[in-house]
Design a protein around this motif. Structure first.
Motif, mmCIF file in Angstrom:
data_model
loop_
_atom_site.group_PDB
_atom_site.id
_atom_site.type_symbol
_atom_site.label_atom_id
_atom_site.label_comp_id
_atom_site.label_asym_id
_atom_site.label_seq_id
_atom_site.Cartn_x
_atom_site.Cartn_y
_atom_site.Cartn_z
ATOM 1 N N UNK A 1 31.150 24.982 -23.824
ATOM 2 C CA UNK A 1 29.741 25.283 -23.907
ATOM 3 C C UNK A 1 28.950 25.080 -22.455
ATOM 4 N N UNK A 2 29.085 23.692 -22.190
ATOM 5 C CA UNK A 2 28.456 23.380 -20.935
ATOM 6 C C UNK A 2 28.946 24.022 -19.660
ATOM 7 N N UNK A 3 30.087 24.023 -19.551
ATOM 8 C CA UNK A 3 30.844 24.661 -18.369
ATOM 9 C C UNK A 3 30.216 26.142 -18.376
ATOM 10 N N UNK A 4 30.223 26.880 -19.425
ATOM 11 C CA UNK A 4 29.402 28.286 -19.583
ATOM 12 C C UNK A 4 27.836 28.242 -18.997
ATOM 13 N N UNK A 5 27.301 27.267 -19.393
ATOM 14 C CA UNK A 5 25.918 27.227 -19.148
ATOM 15 C C UNK A 5 25.777 26.959 -17.820
ATOM 16 N N UNK A 6 26.821 26.208 -17.022
ATOM 17 C CA UNK A 6 26.584 25.840 -15.583
ATOM 18 C C UNK A 6 26.948 27.085 -14.949
ATOM 19 N N UNK A 7 27.834 27.881 -15.234
ATOM 20 C CA UNK A 7 28.136 29.095 -14.436
ATOM 21 C C UNK A 7 27.142 29.881 -14.696
ATOM 22 N N UNK B 1 27.241 12.869 -17.182
ATOM 23 C CA UNK B 1 28.481 12.605 -18.126
ATOM 24 C C UNK B 1 28.152 13.357 -19.415
ATOM 25 N N UNK B 2 29.283 14.124 -20.093
ATOM 26 C CA UNK B 2 28.958 14.844 -20.963
ATOM 27 C C UNK B 2 29.899 14.261 -22.156
ATOM 28 N N UNK B 3 30.785 13.289 -22.123
ATOM 29 C CA UNK B 3 31.389 12.730 -23.178
ATOM 30 C C UNK B 3 30.447 11.974 -24.227
ATOM 31 N N UNK B 4 31.040 11.827 -25.441
ATOM 32 C CA UNK B 4 30.059 11.072 -26.481
ATOM 33 C C UNK B 4 29.561 9.613 -25.714
ATOM 34 N N UNK C 1 30.927 17.837 -15.137
ATOM 35 C CA UNK C 1 30.824 17.204 -16.397
ATOM 36 C C UNK C 1 31.845 15.920 -16.257
ATOM 37 N N UNK C 2 30.927 14.834 -16.117
ATOM 38 C CA UNK C 2 31.696 13.797 -15.777
ATOM 39 C C UNK C 2 32.282 13.085 -17.106
#
Length: 524
Positions: A157-163, A106-109, A144-145
């Protein structure tokens, strides 16, 4: 990359066995999960998310066996962002010829606050876990839930990291069904245009139906560039459910003018698997649900029925045969017209003239006002109604019955006898006995009741009851029959019909007349 499909093809990712089974009360047995997985595989689903292997030993065994038995579908398991989950997932799905690990966080605040991770700590965790999954399996999906409520910069940022860590599919979940179609399309489009390496992976969409927009949001995401739709049979899933597989598949097929993408799903199997999932999950399909609902291809309105009889395209945008149905249904009810009634009669093998149809239609409307749906047997009962009622000496005008536990039943009968109205009130052992006594008070007779029989024409509490009454008087036998949703009313009418036949017998008795039996049937 070889696992990326052509840009005109949408991959169907079915999560009925994972997210669908999370519907409260929808848990399936081991054998049921294997059966549904086999049906999904046979139907041509690209990816089957078979379960959450670390959740229980039963789930692990089910995912493992589904992986072993899979023929063409890719088998996927779900794992949280930790090594233990991912390892357990791999142990289950590795048996499949084509497999996938799906890991999420889960990536939201709101969701970052649960494990109390900072943005940087979570970013490191994503890199570590996706890398671990990719070292085990060539095909890795990362989600990213609650992506639709995640800050834009952080989501990129996190999508790029996962890729970069090796994810081959990036799924963007609308976990709480909060987004709208225009936002769904823009989100996917902007991620593809903004994130480095986005052109090397498949973007997927996973939409929940909290606001009733899951299917619309999923199709909008495809318009924005997503090429995988996550869905479930009948839209099963957490809370209000997910995008329904049958809806997105048929939408892609029917509206290929504005959505020029395709799927290899065998739509003729949709109805069968929909009903089977409804049975094993215990979640019946709502009657008005698109594509697979009982009323999806049913037309009751007279205007609609008339149009369908003339040209099916007037009110149907797809063929029922394409989703595994035998054809269109024209259920008869209070909104139906003469054209549908005539068609039903012809289907049942009866040809009627215009005058007879007019008479039947009047009584059909009276019946339809009392019943939610008129069945074939109801129509047959109407057809067999007496057409010489206006010539009867005895006719029921009205009746009122009072019965219960407080004392004997009481029936007030008003009848027209040879053109004049009379009424009588009698009590008896139950409403039928009281009604028969009131009728005898108005028309004294010595007829003996030989038979009283009640038969439900159709099922349900609003079913027509067909009542048969047989009377014998001075060696002459007459039978009356009536069908009505009120059993007591049907009983009174059947009794009066039998009395009328006895009167007819006396009038017609004479040399050369066969007076052994006269029968009369009425249905109103």
């Amino acid at each position: 990359m070889t696992n990326i499909p052509d840009q005109d093809r949408v991959v169907i990712f079915d999560t009925t066995l994972r997210d669908g089974e999370q519907s409260p009360g929808a848990t399936m047995t081991h054998s049921e999960k294997l059966e549904i997985a086999g049906l999904l595989d046979e139907m041509g689903v690209d990816i089957i998310e078979a379960g959450f292997p670390i959740a229980s030993e039963g789930d692990f065994k089910a995912v493992s066996e589904i992986a072993i038995n899979s023929k063409s579908s890719r088998i996927c398991g779900l794992a949280r962002a930790n090594f233990a989950d991912i390892d357990r997932c791999w142990e289950a799905v590795k048996h499949a010829e084509k497999n996938r690990i799906h890991t999420f966080i889960g990536t939201s605040p709101l969701h970052r606050a649960i494990p109390n991770l900072s943005m940087d700590e979570m970013a490191d965790k994503i890199h570590e876990t996706v890398t671990h999954a990719r070292n085990l399996c060539e095909n890795v999906q990362w989600s990213p839930m609650d992506a639709t409520r995640t800050e834009w910069d952080y989501l990129c940022r996190v999508v790029e990291i996962a890729i970069k860590a090796g994810a081959t599919t990036i799924n963007i979940p609308d976990t709480v069904g909060y987004t709208a179609p225009v936002e769904s399309a823009d989100l996917i489009r902007n991620l593809i245009e903004t994130v480095p390496g986005a052109d090397e992976v498949i973007f997927a969409t996973h939409c929940h139906n909290d606001l009733g927009m899951a299917t619309a949001n999923s199709l909008a995401a495809v318009a924005g560039g997503a090429r995988q739709i996550e869905c479930t049979i009948n839209g099963l899933g957490e809370r209000a459910g997910n995008t329904a597989l049958e809806e997105v598949v048929m939408a892609l097929k029917v509206r290929n003018d504005i959505m020029p993408w395709h799927t290899e799903i065998d739509t003729k199997k949709l109805m069968h698997i929909s009903r089977r999932v409804a049975t094993v999950s215990g979640f019946p399909v709502q009657f008005n649900k698109a594509i697979v609902g009982k009323n999806a291809f049913a037309h009751e309105s007279g205007i609609h029925q008339d149009g369908m009889l003339k040209n099916k395209e007037t009110f149907e945008i797809m063929r029922p045969e394409d989703v595994g149905l035998a054809g269109t249904s024209l259920p008869l009810g209070k909104h139906s017209g003469r054209a549908a009634l005539r068609d039903k009669l012809e289907t049942l093998g009866f040809e009627v003239g215009d005058n007879q149809l007019k008479d039947i239609f009047v009584r059909f409307k009276e019946l339809a006002d009392r019943k939610k749906e008129v069945f074939d047997d109801d129509i047959v009962a109407l057809l067999r109604s007496g057409e010489d009622a206006e010539n009867d000496h005895l006719q029921l005008v009205s009746m009122k019955v009072v019965c219960g536990t407080g004392g004997p039943a009481e029936s007030t009968i008003e009848m027209e006898i040879d053109g004049k109205d009379f009424s009588a009130t009698e009590s008896g052992d139950g409403p039928v006995d009281a009604s028969f006594k009131a009728i005898r008070a108005l028309h004294p007779n010595s007829a003996r009741l030989q038979l009283y029989q009640v038969h439900a024409v159709t099922a349900g509490t609003d079913a027509q009851a067909t009542v048969t009454v047989r009377l014998e008087e001075d060696g002459v036998i007459a039978t009356g029959e009536s069908a009505n949703t009120d059993t007591v009313v049907a009983s009174a009418r059947a009794y009066i019909n039998a009395l009328n036949r006895l009167i007819v017998r006396r009038e017609k008795s004479g040399p050369g007349v066969d007076t052994r039996e006269i029968s009369y049937k009425d249905a109103t």
